[in-house]
Design an enzyme around this catalytic site. Structure first.
Site, mmCIF file in Angstrom:
data_model
loop_
_atom_site.group_PDB
_atom_site.id
_atom_site.type_symbol
_atom_site.label_atom_id
_atom_site.label_comp_id
_atom_site.label_asym_id
_atom_site.label_seq_id
_atom_site.Cartn_x
_atom_site.Cartn_y
_atom_site.Cartn_z
ATOM 1 N N ASP A 88 9.312 3.970 -0.124
ATOM 2 C CA ASP A 88 8.177 4.517 0.613
ATOM 3 C C ASP A 88 8.468 4.264 2.091
ATOM 4 O O ASP A 88 8.259 3.159 2.592
ATOM 5 C CB ASP A 88 6.890 3.817 0.168
ATOM 6 C CG ASP A 88 5.687 4.283 0.972
ATOM 7 O OD1 ASP A 88 5.868 4.973 1.989
ATOM 8 O OD2 ASP A 88 4.551 3.928 0.586
ATOM 9 N N TYR B 132 0.855 -1.197 0.000
ATOM 10 C CA TYR B 132 0.000 0.000 0.000
ATOM 11 C C TYR B 132 0.879 1.232 0.000
ATOM 12 O O TYR B 132 1.809 1.331 0.812
ATOM 13 C CB TYR B 132 -0.901 -0.011 1.247
ATOM 14 C CG TYR B 132 -1.825 1.174 1.321
ATOM 15 C CD1 TYR B 132 -2.861 1.334 0.401
ATOM 16 C CD2 TYR B 132 -1.669 2.164 2.301
ATOM 17 C CE1 TYR B 132 -3.708 2.429 0.453
ATOM 18 C CE2 TYR B 132 -2.523 3.261 2.362
ATOM 19 C CZ TYR B 132 -3.540 3.388 1.438
ATOM 20 O OH TYR B 132 -4.382 4.479 1.486
ATOM 21 N N LYS C 26 3.769 10.235 8.623
ATOM 22 C CA LYS C 26 3.605 9.638 9.957
ATOM 23 C C LYS C 26 4.606 10.166 10.991
ATOM 24 O O LYS C 26 4.492 11.306 11.405
ATOM 25 C CB LYS C 26 3.637 8.119 9.841
ATOM 26 C CG LYS C 26 2.491 7.600 8.927
ATOM 27 C CD LYS C 26 2.222 6.148 9.126
ATOM 28 C CE LYS C 26 1.293 5.559 8.078
ATOM 29 N NZ LYS C 26 -0.118 5.630 8.357
HETATM 30 C C1 LIG Z 1 3.576 2.506 3.369
HETATM 31 C C2 LIG Z 1 2.525 3.566 3.256
HETATM 32 N N1 LIG Z 1 2.598 4.460 2.271
HETATM 33 C C3 LIG Z 1 1.694 5.432 2.119
HETATM 34 C C4 LIG Z 1 0.640 5.535 2.989
HETATM 35 C C5 LIG Z 1 -0.374 6.611 2.810
HETATM 36 O O1 LIG Z 1 -0.238 7.548 3.813
HETATM 37 P P1 LIG Z 1 -1.463 8.492 4.208
HETATM 38 O O2 LIG Z 1 -2.471 7.634 4.886
HETATM 39 O O3 LIG Z 1 -0.842 9.517 5.103
HETATM 40 O O4 LIG Z 1 -1.975 9.073 2.940
HETATM 41 C C6 LIG Z 1 0.514 4.626 4.039
HETATM 42 C C7 LIG Z 1 -0.601 4.714 4.996
HETATM 43 O O5 LIG Z 1 -0.756 3.961 5.902
HETATM 44 C C8 LIG Z 1 1.485 3.613 4.171
HETATM 45 O O6 LIG Z 1 1.395 2.703 5.145
#
Ligand SMILES: Cc1ncc(COP(=O)(O)O)c(C=O)c1O
Length: 455
Positions: A266, A164, A294
């Site tokens: 990421d 994700y 985060k």
């Molecule tokens: C690995 C990863 N990338 C991107 C995101 C997306 O972040 P956001 O929820 O702040 O849009 C998340 C969200 O949990 C994530 O776990």
């Protein structure tokens, strides 16, 4: 063993049923708020990830390592706002920074000194040459992919099966594919995870298995000249936790570069969490670009991405990267305080000790009671997966016993531990957690293992 497994699974179903009934009795205020919220919010929540079955627990307050729900139930918080709250709740230094910023103007959409200092600290920690701000992990990955496409002049992207990266269109393929939609192990298919994804995007996001260079090499050989980049969580953290095998991340970088494509990490979940310099530091591989959110923003909605200066220069040459709230003063103040005053070397030592206590405690309980599973320790982040062997990829994750997860959520919450529902998340510890908090978790967990073994 097979009959033991069946007995454990049956017992897990029983526990899930009885503990969920108990949980519903204790959270009638949440139920009332949910019924009211349904009138104004789909699923009664602000984000589909907050939804619960049959309703979510609505929180009222958080202080230190604790949260309280609207029914006044108190919990040790291991949910950590999906991994943002490594500073813990209402940390005095974060409160002070936000208060100072609020008193002098909550928003300008003009650059400020705090924004520059925050950028400098991100560059230092993660060894980035240049960085830009965003407001969520979704925006950070979207912008990084835009920059990679602009720099390479190519359109297609590669991602890992079952990962994700936020909810913008190109990364919403092969996120949690059902086994009937996954295709073969060597050629995973790439189905969209949401309604509303344009058909014309299909075939432009290619999925490959985690920890597998061969499949990626085959893909690049077949269509390398169309691929701008691969975006990857260097340690997969949306399937419990799957760590990269030695050499995998460097192998990816070498392979992608051989075909003129870029590597994007990421680090939304792992940045500033699993080491001061995130996965880049922990695994010693520097990607071309990396995305953060985060934990970097001290519990405020901040995010960033950055990396090689020559790639980030595409923004100066016309790759659009903007946003009214990017680098907002409240976020910059909180992020700067989090990274320079709270998440300092001592904090990581504390988190490492707590993480190890948590994971070894859980692993001991699994072993003592013969429950198939393993625990992972990455400092502030860790998890239990109900599969005896560590996970290598998404397909391994599908083998875990999800009935035990269904039992563990209400069991733990009923014993004063707030955690994320679902089997894909992991625990988050904060600098304000104590050994007593960890022991509370481990004791409750050991109780669950003992009960399962009685099956
Ligand atoms: C690995 C990863 N990338 C991107 C995101 C997306 O972040 P956001 O929820 O702040 O849009 C998340 C969200 O949990 C994530 O776990």
């Amino acid at each position: 063993m097979a009959s033991d497994q069946t007995a454990i699974t049956d017992k897990a179903k029983e526990i899930a049923y009885s503990e969920t009934r108990r949980l519903l009795d204790r959270t009638q205020g949440s139920k009332r708020l949910y019924e009211r919220a349904l009138q104004s919010l789909p699923q009664g929540v602000g984000s589909s990830f907050q939804a619960g079955d049959p309703y979510p627990i609505y929180l009222r307050e958080g202080r230190g390592s604790q949260v309280w729900d609207v029914d006044d139930n108190q919990y040790v918080d291991t949910h950590g706002g999906f991994g943002c709250m490594i500073v813990g709740h209402a940390h005095p230094k974060i409160v002070e920074a936000i208060t100072r910023a609020a008193r002098t103007g909550t928003h300008f959409a003009a650059p400020t000194e705090d924004m520059v200092l925050f950028a400098e600290e991100l560059c230092r920690r993660f060894r980035l040459e240049k960085v830009r701000f965003a407001n969520s992990g979704t925006e950070a990955t979207m912008s990084a992919i835009r920059v990679a496409r602009a720099a390479t002049g190519r359109d297609d992207i590669v991602k890992v099966e079952g990962s994700y990266h936020g909810h913008h269109d190109p990364v919403m393929f092969s996120v949690v594919p059902n086994s009937d939609l996954m295709g073969g192990r060597d050629q995973p298919s790439s189905a969209p995870m949401s309604l509303g994804i344009p058909k014309y995007l299909e075939g432009h996001t290619h999925a490959v298995p985690f920890n597998d260079l061969e499949v990626l090499e085959g893909l690049l050989e077949a269509r390398g000249d169309t691929i701008a980049c691969m975006i990857i969580e260097p340690v997969m953290m949306n399937i419990g936790i799957a760590e990269p095998e030695p050499g995998y991340l460097q192998g990816l970088k070498d392979l992608l570069h051989r075909f003129g494509a870029l590597l994007i990490f990421d680090e939304v979940k792992c940045g500033a969490a699993i080491a001061p310099g995130g996965a880049i530091e922990r695994y010693g591989v520097q990607p071309d670009l990396a995305c953060f959110a985060k934990a970097i923003a001290g519990g405020t909605p901040g995010a960033a991405f950055g990396g090689r200066g020559d790639l980030m220069e595409t923004i100066e040459r016309g790759a659009a990267q903007q946003g009214t709230f990017n680098g907002n003063p409240l976020v910059a103040a909180a992020g700067l305080a989090a990274l320079t005053e709270v998440l300092v070397p001592d904090a990581y030592e504390h988190l490492a000790k707590l993480g190890t206590r948590m994971a070894t405690g859980c692993a001991a309980a699994l072993t003592e009671h013969g429950i198939p599973g393993h625990a992972v320790d990455l400092g502030a982040k860790g998890c239990v997966s109900y599969r005896s062997q560590p996970l290598r990829n998404y397909r391994d994750f599908l083998e875990a016993n999800d009935e035990i997860f269904n039992a563990s959520y209400p069991w733990m919450v009923n014993r004063g531990v707030f955690m994320t529902p679902g089997d894909e998340e992991q625990w988050t510890l904060s600098v304000q957690h104590t050994e007593a908090d960890v022991d509370r978790y481990v004791d409750a967990f050991a109780g669950l293992c003992a009960e399962l073994a009685r099956g």
